[in-house]
Design an enzyme around this catalytic site. Structure first.
Site, mmCIF file in Angstrom:
data_model
loop_
_atom_site.group_PDB
_atom_site.id
_atom_site.type_symbol
_atom_site.label_atom_id
_atom_site.label_comp_id
_atom_site.label_asym_id
_atom_site.label_seq_id
_atom_site.Cartn_x
_atom_site.Cartn_y
_atom_site.Cartn_z
ATOM 1 N N ASN A 10 0.967 -1.122 -0.039
ATOM 2 C CA ASN A 10 -0.101 -0.027 0.058
ATOM 3 C C ASN A 10 0.770 1.279 0.119
ATOM 4 O O ASN A 10 1.510 1.688 1.115
ATOM 5 C CB ASN A 10 -1.088 -0.111 0.982
ATOM 6 C CG ASN A 10 -1.862 1.094 1.155
ATOM 7 O OD1 ASN A 10 -1.529 2.090 0.678
ATOM 8 N ND2 ASN A 10 -3.017 1.092 1.853
ATOM 9 N N LYS A 13 0.299 4.240 2.567
ATOM 10 C CA LYS A 13 0.823 3.891 3.875
ATOM 11 C C LYS A 13 2.348 4.065 3.805
ATOM 12 O O LYS A 13 3.029 4.752 4.928
ATOM 13 C CB LYS A 13 0.765 2.480 4.531
ATOM 14 C CG LYS A 13 -0.687 1.995 4.528
ATOM 15 C CD LYS A 13 -0.802 0.448 5.137
ATOM 16 C CE LYS A 13 -2.306 -0.061 5.420
ATOM 17 N NZ LYS A 13 -2.341 -1.229 6.012
ATOM 18 N N ASP A 69 -1.117 -3.493 10.638
ATOM 19 C CA ASP A 69 -2.609 -3.942 10.014
ATOM 20 C C ASP A 69 -3.526 -2.855 10.638
ATOM 21 O O ASP A 69 -3.350 -2.564 11.883
ATOM 22 C CB ASP A 69 -3.002 -5.323 10.344
ATOM 23 C CG ASP A 69 -4.298 -5.928 9.703
ATOM 24 O OD1 ASP A 69 -4.129 -5.584 8.610
ATOM 25 O OD2 ASP A 69 -4.612 -6.602 10.211
ATOM 26 N N THR A 70 -4.598 -2.300 10.047
ATOM 27 C CA THR A 70 -5.207 -1.399 10.560
ATOM 28 C C THR A 70 -6.868 -1.563 10.347
ATOM 29 O O THR A 70 -7.095 -2.368 9.398
ATOM 30 C CB THR A 70 -5.178 0.028 9.669
ATOM 31 O OG1 THR A 70 -4.003 0.510 9.940
ATOM 32 C CG2 THR A 70 -6.130 0.969 10.161
ATOM 33 N N PHE A 154 -7.053 7.747 1.352
ATOM 34 C CA PHE A 154 -7.434 6.339 0.959
ATOM 35 C C PHE A 154 -8.423 5.672 1.739
ATOM 36 O O PHE A 154 -8.718 5.883 2.795
ATOM 37 C CB PHE A 154 -6.275 5.428 0.544
ATOM 38 C CG PHE A 154 -5.657 5.072 1.747
ATOM 39 C CD1 PHE A 154 -4.606 5.939 2.491
ATOM 40 C CD2 PHE A 154 -5.688 3.595 2.391
ATOM 41 C CE1 PHE A 154 -3.851 5.475 3.633
ATOM 42 C CE2 PHE A 154 -4.950 3.469 3.596
ATOM 43 C CZ PHE A 154 -4.273 4.119 4.157
ATOM 44 N N GLY A 155 -8.998 4.379 1.178
ATOM 45 C CA GLY A 155 -9.738 3.687 2.171
ATOM 46 C C GLY A 155 -10.761 4.354 2.713
ATOM 47 O O GLY A 155 -11.895 5.102 1.699
ATOM 48 N N TYR A 156 -11.166 4.314 3.786
ATOM 49 C CA TYR A 156 -12.581 5.156 4.550
ATOM 50 C C TYR A 156 -12.096 6.463 4.752
ATOM 51 O O TYR A 156 -12.993 7.229 5.602
ATOM 52 C CB TYR A 156 -12.682 4.213 5.909
ATOM 53 C CG TYR A 156 -13.054 2.755 5.690
ATOM 54 C CD1 TYR A 156 -14.254 2.313 5.477
ATOM 55 C CD2 TYR A 156 -12.185 1.737 5.951
ATOM 56 C CE1 TYR A 156 -14.686 1.183 5.389
ATOM 57 C CE2 TYR A 156 -12.319 0.437 5.776
ATOM 58 C CZ TYR A 156 -13.840 0.194 5.318
ATOM 59 O OH TYR A 156 -14.238 -1.259 5.193
ATOM 60 N N LYS A 177 -3.557 14.881 8.163
ATOM 61 C CA LYS A 177 -3.930 13.774 8.731
ATOM 62 C C LYS A 177 -2.812 13.157 9.581
ATOM 63 O O LYS A 177 -3.389 12.449 10.854
ATOM 64 C CB LYS A 177 -4.123 12.823 7.469
ATOM 65 C CG LYS A 177 -4.542 11.362 7.847
ATOM 66 C CD LYS A 177 -4.641 10.493 6.704
ATOM 67 C CE LYS A 177 -4.966 8.936 7.142
ATOM 68 N NZ LYS A 177 -4.974 8.202 6.151
ATOM 69 N N ARG A 183 -2.010 5.523 12.712
ATOM 70 C CA ARG A 183 -0.859 5.259 12.111
ATOM 71 C C ARG A 183 0.490 6.211 12.833
ATOM 72 O O ARG A 183 1.247 5.559 12.878
ATOM 73 C CB ARG A 183 -0.975 5.226 10.516
ATOM 74 C CG ARG A 183 0.270 4.559 9.911
ATOM 75 C CD ARG A 183 0.167 4.357 8.480
ATOM 76 N NE ARG A 183 -1.146 3.242 8.194
ATOM 77 C CZ ARG A 183 -2.364 3.624 7.943
ATOM 78 N NH1 ARG A 183 -2.492 5.011 7.460
ATOM 79 N NH2 ARG A 183 -3.196 3.054 7.896
HETATM 80 P P1 IMP Z 1 -4.955 -2.907 5.966
HETATM 81 O O1 IMP Z 1 -4.540 -2.567 7.243
HETATM 82 O O2 IMP Z 1 -4.209 -2.674 4.768
HETATM 83 O O3 IMP Z 1 -5.514 -4.388 6.035
HETATM 84 O O4 IMP Z 1 -6.377 -2.117 6.008
HETATM 85 C C1 IMP Z 1 -7.518 -2.405 6.222
HETATM 86 C C2 IMP Z 1 -8.677 -1.369 5.485
HETATM 87 O O5 IMP Z 1 -8.775 -0.106 6.283
HETATM 88 C C3 IMP Z 1 -8.188 -1.279 4.259
HETATM 89 O O6 IMP Z 1 -9.486 -1.212 3.340
HETATM 90 C C4 IMP Z 1 -7.608 0.160 4.023
HETATM 91 O O7 IMP Z 1 -7.899 0.722 3.139
HETATM 92 C C5 IMP Z 1 -8.435 0.646 5.345
HETATM 93 N N1 IMP Z 1 -7.504 1.666 6.105
HETATM 94 C C6 IMP Z 1 -6.541 1.216 6.418
HETATM 95 N N2 IMP Z 1 -5.712 2.560 7.052
HETATM 96 C C7 IMP Z 1 -6.458 3.645 6.674
HETATM 97 C C8 IMP Z 1 -6.495 4.875 6.906
HETATM 98 O O8 IMP Z 1 -5.552 5.486 7.466
HETATM 99 N N3 IMP Z 1 -7.509 5.540 6.515
HETATM 100 C C9 IMP Z 1 -8.625 5.116 5.775
HETATM 101 N N4 IMP Z 1 -8.854 3.839 5.520
HETATM 102 C C10 IMP Z 1 -7.762 2.963 6.170
#
Ligand code: IMP
Length: 197
Positions: A10, A13, A69-70, A154-156, A177, A183
């Site tokens: 990613n 990240k 992992d998030t 990105f993501g949420y 951010k 993070r």
């Molecule tokens: P993973 O840690 O890559 O498995 O992320 C889990 C999900 O949470 C994914 O859909 C990511 O896009 C989302 N995500 C992780 N970190 C963030 C962030 O900082 N902001 C928004 N979405 C996030």
């Protein structure tokens, strides 16, 4: 400059973390390390998934590395999507579909409080102590907006408004951010630890 492999594909990240660390360390994402794999996240906790990613990459490279992992934990959904955040709306890991599903589940619900939680797993090998596993955790409390705002991140990010802010993560620059983010809090602890090494 010391280098450290970051077990992720990613780039968002990587950018966030590299901007926090500045020139103290060079973060090497998987692609740059010549590793082309999609690491599985099969477990029920962020910690176990972070460990799986770091161990997988350490076993390939035999070099110090970290992973993270998030999850987005929404109170009214009993902590969901949580560890399933990436695949909430299916295996496609589609950001928009995941957001749509969250907004649908929260439709008409007043309590929109939520938090992002990041767990970092560091695998560190040195001559004195051998291979060690260390964890670092950061959370960011906030709430889920009723609709999407902003196009950055990105993501949420477009639906998450951190506590103390009046706009979503997707309306903020990366630096802004980082002043709030889960993070950043986990990464700060990781690099404080590494600087003392
Ligand atoms: P993973 O840690 O890559 O498995 O992320 C889990 C999900 O949470 C994914 O859909 C990511 O896009 C989302 N995500 C992780 N970190 C963030 C962030 O900082 N902001 C928004 N979405 C996030």
């Amino acid at each position: 400059m010391p280098t450290l492999i970051f077990a992720t594909n990613n780039q968002n990240k990587v950018n966030e973390i590299q901007s926090l660390v500045g020139s103290d360390f060079k973060i090497i994402p998987l692609k740059e390390a010549g590793i082309d794999i999609d690491i599985p996240e099969p477990h029920d906790t962020l910690q176990e998934n972070a460990n799986e990613k770091a161990v997988t990459i350490f076993n390939i490279t035999n070099q110090n590395c970290f992973s993270e992992d998030t999850g987005l934990e929404i109170d009214a959904l009993n902590g969901e999507p949580g560890v399933k955040s990436a695949r909430y709306a299916g295996e496609g890991r589609d950001f928009q579909a995941n957001i749509d599903k969250v907004l649908l589940h929260l439709d008409g619900i007043e309590n929109r409080s939520a938090q992002f939680r990041t767990v970092i797993c560091l695998l560190w090998k040195d001559e004195v102590n051998g291979l060690q596993t260390h964890y670092f955790e950061g959370t960011c409390k906030g709430h889920i907006a009723s609709e999407m705002h902003g196009e950055k991140g990105f993501g949420y990010d477009p639906i998450f408004i951190p506590e103390g802010a009046s706009k979503s993560f997707a309306q903020m620059s990366m630096d802004e951010k980082n002043t709030y983010s889960h993070r950043q809090k986990a990464v700060t602890q990781l690099f404080e630890f590494l600087r003392l090494k």
